[in-house]
Design a protein around this motif. Structure first.
Motif, PDB file in Angstrom:
ATOM      1  N   MET A 177       0.874  -1.182   0.000  1.00 50.25           N
ATOM      2  CA  MET A 177       0.000   0.000   0.000  1.00 50.25           C
ATOM      3  C   MET A 177       0.909   1.230   0.000  1.00 50.25           C
ATOM      4  SD  MET A 177      -3.309  -1.153   1.180  1.00 50.25           S
ATOM      5  CE  MET A 177      -3.998  -0.559   2.698  1.00 50.25           C
ATOM      6  N   THR A 178       0.325   2.389  -0.263  1.00 47.81           N
ATOM      7  CA  THR A 178       1.127   3.606  -0.173  1.00 47.81           C
ATOM      8  C   THR A 178       0.593   4.449   0.982  1.00 47.81           C
ATOM      9  OG1 THR A 178       1.976   5.492  -1.391  1.00 47.81           O
ATOM     10  CG2 THR A 178      -0.276   4.878  -1.870  1.00 47.81           C
ATOM     11  N   ASN A 179       1.470   5.247   1.565  1.00 48.19           N
ATOM     12  CA  ASN A 179       1.085   6.078   2.689  1.00 48.19           C
ATOM     13  C   ASN A 179       0.821   7.498   2.199  1.00 48.19           C
ATOM     14  OD1 ASN A 179       0.603   5.858   5.416  1.00 48.19           O
ATOM     15  ND2 ASN A 179       2.520   6.852   5.958  1.00 48.19           N
ATOM     16  N   ILE A 180      -0.341   8.046   2.538  1.00 44.73           N
ATOM     17  CA  ILE A 180      -0.602   9.445   2.193  1.00 44.73           C
ATOM     18  C   ILE A 180      -0.731  10.223   3.500  1.00 44.73           C
ATOM     19  CG2 ILE A 180      -2.183  11.067   1.067  1.00 44.73           C
ATOM     20  CD1 ILE A 180      -2.792   9.068  -1.003  1.00 44.73           C
ATOM     21  N   TYR A 181       0.051  11.296   3.592  1.00 51.90           N
ATOM     22  CA  TYR A 181       0.068  12.066   4.833  1.00 51.90           C
ATOM     23  C   TYR A 181      -1.003  13.148   4.827  1.00 51.90           C
ATOM     24  CZ  TYR A 181       4.523   9.789   5.530  1.00 51.90           C
ATOM     25  OH  TYR A 181       5.494   8.851   5.687  1.00 51.90           O
ATOM     26  N   GLY A 182      -1.401  13.545   6.025  1.00 54.30           N
ATOM     27  CA  GLY A 182      -2.328  14.665   6.149  1.00 54.30           C
ATOM     28  C   GLY A 182      -1.730  15.881   5.463  1.00 54.30           C
ATOM     29  N   ALA A 183      -2.566  16.749   4.942  1.00 54.13           N
ATOM     30  CA  ALA A 183      -2.055  17.851   4.132  1.00 54.13           C
ATOM     31  C   ALA A 183      -2.915  19.089   4.321  1.00 54.13           C
ATOM     32  CB  ALA A 183      -2.069  17.447   2.667  1.00 54.13           C
ATOM     33  N   ASN A 184      -2.503  20.171   3.726  1.00 53.73           N
ATOM     34  CA  ASN A 184      -3.314  21.389   3.744  1.00 53.73           C
ATOM     35  C   ASN A 184      -4.373  21.357   2.651  1.00 53.73           C
ATOM     36  OD1 ASN A 184      -2.131  22.799   5.910  1.00 53.73           O
ATOM     37  ND2 ASN A 184      -0.336  23.182   4.641  1.00 53.73           N
ATOM     38  N   VAL A 185      -4.000  20.754   1.535  1.00 56.47           N
ATOM     39  CA  VAL A 185      -4.943  20.626   0.426  1.00 56.47           C
ATOM     40  C   VAL A 185      -4.940  19.170  -0.032  1.00 56.47           C
ATOM     41  CG1 VAL A 185      -5.502  21.351  -1.932  1.00 56.47           C
ATOM     42  CG2 VAL A 185      -4.542  23.012  -0.331  1.00 56.47           C
ATOM     43  N   ILE A 186      -6.122  18.640  -0.215  1.00 59.41           N
ATOM     44  CA  ILE A 186      -6.232  17.271  -0.720  1.00 59.41           C
ATOM     45  C   ILE A 186      -7.018  17.329  -2.018  1.00 59.41           C
ATOM     46  CG2 ILE A 186      -7.238  14.992  -0.305  1.00 59.41           C
ATOM     47  CD1 ILE A 186      -6.996  15.839   2.758  1.00 59.41           C
ATOM     48  N   ILE A 187      -6.474  16.717  -3.049  1.00 56.70           N
ATOM     49  CA  ILE A 187      -7.207  16.638  -4.318  1.00 56.70           C
ATOM     50  C   ILE A 187      -7.704  15.209  -4.466  1.00 56.70           C
ATOM     51  CG2 ILE A 187      -7.094  16.900  -6.818  1.00 56.70           C
ATOM     52  CD1 ILE A 187      -4.994  19.017  -6.470  1.00 56.70           C
TER      53      ILE A 187
END
Ligand code: C5P
Length: 245
Positions: free
Chosen positions: A118-128
């Motif tokens: 799996m891939t890890n996606i970090y929390g962000a200011n903008v999510i598309i």
């Protein structure tokens, strides 16, 4: 040193610059309409350090052996709302919106299945969040702060799709056309085009439309500022050579 590091986050993760609630942009449009190009241009022009991109494609359901055989014969319908695990997509997007990092399946178009890792996606200011059916599910729509529909001429979309599927997804001409005529085109008319009613902005000519992309970027910047995002401070830390992604 105002930088705060926390366990589980990459070292460049600066909580000072992270908003409590990220701004979520939903990007919907037919296959090969230019969603990825629009997303990349938004990311490039926003100039915000942390932007995450999540694709509905990552949430294609795992096929049964029978469905997999049908997919190899180009007889499985990947262009139907039921082909996606929308509940999983919504729960992942919700977690991201809460600032948490998430594990996301990696989809492989060559095998019609998820990769082992799996891939890890970090929390962000903008999510598309992008996908052909991005606006087809209420739970997902409700998590979006701005909805953008990417439009492109059907001939242009078919031409792009042919090129992409043959060169990148290991398909042959006859197979791509079979899938397109049986499922992709009818699905656009039945499920995708009608969801334009949920859009705040429609972008004609997809990724080539720099004026529309500029307008989107301006709106997102204003929204981020209203949520307390400090562009000046971020730019300052950027120029001081702090390690940003
Ligand atoms: O990138 P894009 O938005 O075009 O991806 C969606 C398309 O991928 C769908 O139209 C679907 O027909 C196609 N697809 C495919 N093979 C799969 C899964 C999806 O060709 N295994």
């Amino acid at each position: 040193n105002r930088t705060i590091y926390t366990a589980g986050r990459p070292p460049w993760y600066n909580l000072q610059g992270q908003l409590k609630e990220p701004f979520v942009i939903g990007l919907c449009g037919g296959s090969a309409s230019g969603k990825t190009t629009v997303a990349n241009k938004i990311i490039e022009q926003l100039g915000v350090p942390w932007v995450s991109m999540l694709s509905l494609d990552s949430f294609y359901k795992v096929l049964t052996p029978e469905q997999h055989k049908a997919a190899l014969r180009n007889e499985y319908n990947f262009d139907h709302p039921d082909s996606f695990d929308a509940d999983l997509a919504a729960s992942v997007l919700k977690k991201l919106k809460e600032g948490k990092s998430v594990q996301v399946p990696i989809y492989d178009f060559k095998t019609h299945g998820r990769q082992e890792q799996m891939t890890n996606i970090y929390g962000a200011n903008v999510i598309i969040f992008e996908g052909i059916m991005a606006f087809a599910y209420k739970d997902l729509r409700d998590l979006m702060d701005m909805k953008v529909f990417v439009d492109a001429d059907p001939d242009v979309r078919l031409a792009r799709r042919l090129k992409r599927d043959i060169s990148e997804r290991e398909r042959d001409l006859v197979g791509v056309l079979q899938l397109y005529n049986t499922f992709v085109k009818p699905a656009f008319d039945q499920y995708i085009a009608p969801t334009v009613v949920y859009a705040d902005i429609v972008v004609p000519r997809g990724g080539e439309n720099n004026v529309a992309i500029d307008l989107i970027v301006r709106h997102v910047r204003t929204q981020l500022e209203q949520r307390g995002f400090n562009f000046r401070a971020q730019l300052r830390s950027f120029h001081q050579g702090q390690p940003l992604p």
